[in-house]
Design an enzyme around this catalytic site. Structure first.
Site, PDB file in Angstrom:
ATOM      1  N   SER A 137     -13.125  16.796   5.236  1.00 47.60           N
ATOM      2  CA  SER A 137     -13.035  16.101   4.156  1.00 47.60           C
ATOM      3  C   SER A 137     -14.281  15.524   3.536  1.00 47.60           C
ATOM      4  CB  SER A 137     -12.050  14.564   4.753  1.00 47.60           C
ATOM      5  OG  SER A 137     -12.494  13.698   3.602  1.00 47.60           O
ATOM      6  N   TYR A 150     -11.580   7.379  10.507  1.00 48.37           N
ATOM      7  CA  TYR A 150     -11.127   8.624   9.810  1.00 48.37           C
ATOM      8  C   TYR A 150     -12.393   9.532   9.559  1.00 48.37           C
ATOM      9  CZ  TYR A 150      -9.388  11.948   6.182  1.00 48.37           C
ATOM     10  OH  TYR A 150      -8.915  12.979   5.434  1.00 48.37           O
TER      11      TYR A 150
HETATM   12  P1  NDP Z   1      -0.072  14.951   3.451  1.00 53.36           P
HETATM   13  O1  NDP Z   1       0.281  13.611   4.147  1.00 53.36           O
HETATM   14  O2  NDP Z   1       0.662  15.113   2.177  1.00 53.36           O
HETATM   15  O3  NDP Z   1       0.155  16.038   4.851  1.00 53.36           O
HETATM   16  C1  NDP Z   1      -0.035  15.663   5.980  1.00 53.36           C
HETATM   17  C2  NDP Z   1       0.598  16.840   6.846  1.00 53.36           C
HETATM   18  O4  NDP Z   1       0.041  17.144   8.251  1.00 53.36           O
HETATM   19  C3  NDP Z   1       1.997  16.940   6.980  1.00 53.36           C
HETATM   20  O5  NDP Z   1       2.664  18.024   6.794  1.00 53.36           O
HETATM   21  C4  NDP Z   1       2.254  16.281   8.165  1.00 53.36           C
HETATM   22  O6  NDP Z   1       3.587  16.738   8.560  1.00 53.36           O
HETATM   23  C5  NDP Z   1       1.297  16.814   8.896  1.00 53.36           C
HETATM   24  N1  NDP Z   1       0.928  15.929  10.267  1.00 53.36           N
HETATM   25  C6  NDP Z   1       0.489  14.831  10.393  1.00 53.36           C
HETATM   26  N2  NDP Z   1       0.348  14.503  11.476  1.00 53.36           N
HETATM   27  C7  NDP Z   1       0.901  15.339  12.328  1.00 53.36           C
HETATM   28  C8  NDP Z   1       1.240  15.575  13.701  1.00 53.36           C
HETATM   29  N3  NDP Z   1       0.882  14.687  14.677  1.00 53.36           N
HETATM   30  N4  NDP Z   1       1.442  16.890  14.181  1.00 53.36           N
HETATM   31  C9  NDP Z   1       1.947  17.668  13.284  1.00 53.36           C
HETATM   32  N5  NDP Z   1       1.721  17.706  12.022  1.00 53.36           N
HETATM   33  C10 NDP Z   1       1.179  16.459  11.526  1.00 53.36           C
HETATM   34  O7  NDP Z   1      -1.629  14.876   3.189  1.00 53.36           O
HETATM   35  P2  NDP Z   1      -2.637  16.105   3.044  1.00 53.36           P
HETATM   36  O8  NDP Z   1      -1.980  17.193   2.505  1.00 53.36           O
HETATM   37  O9  NDP Z   1      -3.516  15.580   1.865  1.00 53.36           O
HETATM   38  O10 NDP Z   1      -3.303  16.180   4.095  1.00 53.36           O
HETATM   39  C11 NDP Z   1      -3.619  17.108   4.779  1.00 53.36           C
HETATM   40  C12 NDP Z   1      -5.112  17.367   5.528  1.00 53.36           C
HETATM   41  O11 NDP Z   1      -6.130  17.367   4.493  1.00 53.36           O
HETATM   42  C13 NDP Z   1      -5.237  16.234   6.186  1.00 53.36           C
HETATM   43  O12 NDP Z   1      -6.042  16.693   7.546  1.00 53.36           O
HETATM   44  C14 NDP Z   1      -6.102  15.257   5.353  1.00 53.36           C
HETATM   45  O13 NDP Z   1      -7.001  14.406   6.530  1.00 53.36           O
HETATM   46  C15 NDP Z   1      -6.841  16.170   4.723  1.00 53.36           C
HETATM   47  N6  NDP Z   1      -7.532  15.702   3.374  1.00 53.36           N
HETATM   48  C16 NDP Z   1      -6.760  15.202   2.620  1.00 53.36           C
HETATM   49  C17 NDP Z   1      -7.434  14.588   1.178  1.00 53.36           C
HETATM   50  C18 NDP Z   1      -6.529  14.027   0.283  1.00 53.36           C
HETATM   51  O14 NDP Z   1      -7.234  13.210  -0.534  1.00 53.36           O
HETATM   52  N7  NDP Z   1      -5.337  14.040   0.138  1.00 53.36           N
HETATM   53  C19 NDP Z   1      -8.697  14.833   1.203  1.00 53.36           C
HETATM   54  C20 NDP Z   1      -9.531  15.396   1.999  1.00 53.36           C
HETATM   55  C21 NDP Z   1      -8.908  15.883   3.564  1.00 53.36           C
HETATM   56  P3  NDP Z   1       4.651  16.031   9.440  1.00 53.36           P
HETATM   57  O15 NDP Z   1       4.752  14.404   9.155  1.00 53.36           O
HETATM   58  O16 NDP Z   1       5.980  16.439   9.012  1.00 53.36           O
HETATM   59  O17 NDP Z   1       4.459  16.165  10.982  1.00 53.36           O
HETATM   60  C1  8X3 Z   2      -9.605  12.121   2.199  1.00 52.80           C
HETATM   61  C2  8X3 Z   2     -10.341  11.714   1.132  1.00 52.80           C
HETATM   62  O1  8X3 Z   2     -12.133  10.035   0.258  1.00 52.80           O
HETATM   63  O2  8X3 Z   2      -9.889   9.212   0.907  1.00 52.80           O
HETATM   64  O3  8X3 Z   2     -10.231  12.874   3.325  1.00 52.80           O
HETATM   65  O4  8X3 Z   2     -11.634  10.027   2.456  1.00 52.80           O
HETATM   66  S1  8X3 Z   2     -10.899  10.272   1.184  1.00 52.80           S
END
Ligand code: NDP
Ligand code: 8X3
Length: 251
Positions: A137, A150
């Protein structure tokens, strides 16, 4: 030869979009997440390729080792691991933050990613083939108020990715860290513990990145020729940039 990708956190957001993108490109898939109903929906919708779904909490080290050991022969050769499962919890300053939230973020974003990597790496090395794409991120490089634990977990992901590259020197295994900024998914609903109003406010008046934008980037990274390693790729929506340093001025 059909390739196989293992995508964690495939039940939502980036992971789901990656599953759809790689299926469209003809890759076989191993998809994991905790929500079985979502996994079943994916299994039903992605009919053009061989999909194996696994209900798994990445924080469960024993389970992670077990699922990797017991991959069916149709899906045992993993060409790509997308270490995407992760979350942010809370946006309070460190002094007010909930320590349980910090624990969950460390256990998922750091330890879960390590468990998955550790379980899948030996086979990749013995095959002399593989790619690990970690979901970092911008929060791993750039501090912001409330980003505390985070951002620190994502800084771990960045350095772990670099160190993996150093260890994997000469093996042919590729490692990349994708570092997205503001992107709309279930991320903010999770961050604000289900408060949809607060989550919606994050994206109000913006044009954030979409999960599909990220999936296209992940696919592009995986699709480079095998001698090309993109180490890190940072991406923000145009509407996002940096703020000046905060300076506390006493009157
Ligand atoms: P979502 O919340 O839409 O998706 C997160 C996914 O992670 C879900 O499929 C969830 O599945 C899974 N997950 C969470 N905890 C667990 C666990 N303990 N075991 C297995 N699976 C888990 O968020 P995003 O798609 O946005 O996030 C995906 C990744 O991208 C993350 O690592 C996030 O930090 C990163 N990210 C997101 C950004 C944003 O602004 N959206 C920007 C930068 C990075 P389930 O609940 O079914 O287990
Ligand atoms: C998610 C992006 O800017 O919310 O990783 O941390 S931010």
């Amino acid at each position: 030869m059909t390739q196989t990708a293992f995508i964690t956190g495939a039940t939502s957001g980036f992971g789901k979009a990656c599953a759809e993108m790689f299926a469209e490109k003809g890759w076989n898939l191993v998809l994991s997440g905790r929500r079985t109903d979502r996994l079943e929906d994916l299994q039903e919708s992605l009919t053009s390729v061989a999909v194996h779904t696994i209900q798994c909490d990445v924080r469960d080290r024993t389970k992670v080792e077990e699922i990797v050991k017991n991959l069916p022969s149709s899906h045992e050769d993993i060409d790509l691991l997308v270490n995407n499962a992760g979350l942010a919890l809370g946006l309070k300053p460190a002094q007010d933050a909930d320590l349980d939230d910090w624990d969950v973020m460390v256990d998922t974003n750091i330890k879960g990613l390590m468990y998955m990597t550790h379980a899948l790496l030996p086979k990749m090395v013995s095959r002399g083939k593989g790619h690990i794409i970690n979901m970092g991120s911008i929060a791993g490089s750039w501090p912001y108020p409330g980003g505390n634990a985070y951002g620190a977990t994502k800084a771990f992901v960045e350095q772990f990715s670099n160190n993996l590259r150093a260890d994997l020197h000469g093996t042919g295994i590729r490692v990349s860290n994708v570092e997205p900024g503001l992107a709309e998914s279930e991320f903010s609903v999770v961050r604000f513990h289900g408060d949809r109003q607060k989550a919606d406010a994050v994206y109000e008046g913006t044009q954030p990145l979409t999960p599909k934008d990220i999936a296209e980037i992940v696919f592009w990274l995986a699709d480079r020729p095998s001698h090309v390693n993109i180490n890190r790729l940072e991406v923000m929506p145009v509407c996002q940039s940096w703020a000046p340093f905060a300076i506390d001025r006493k009157a």
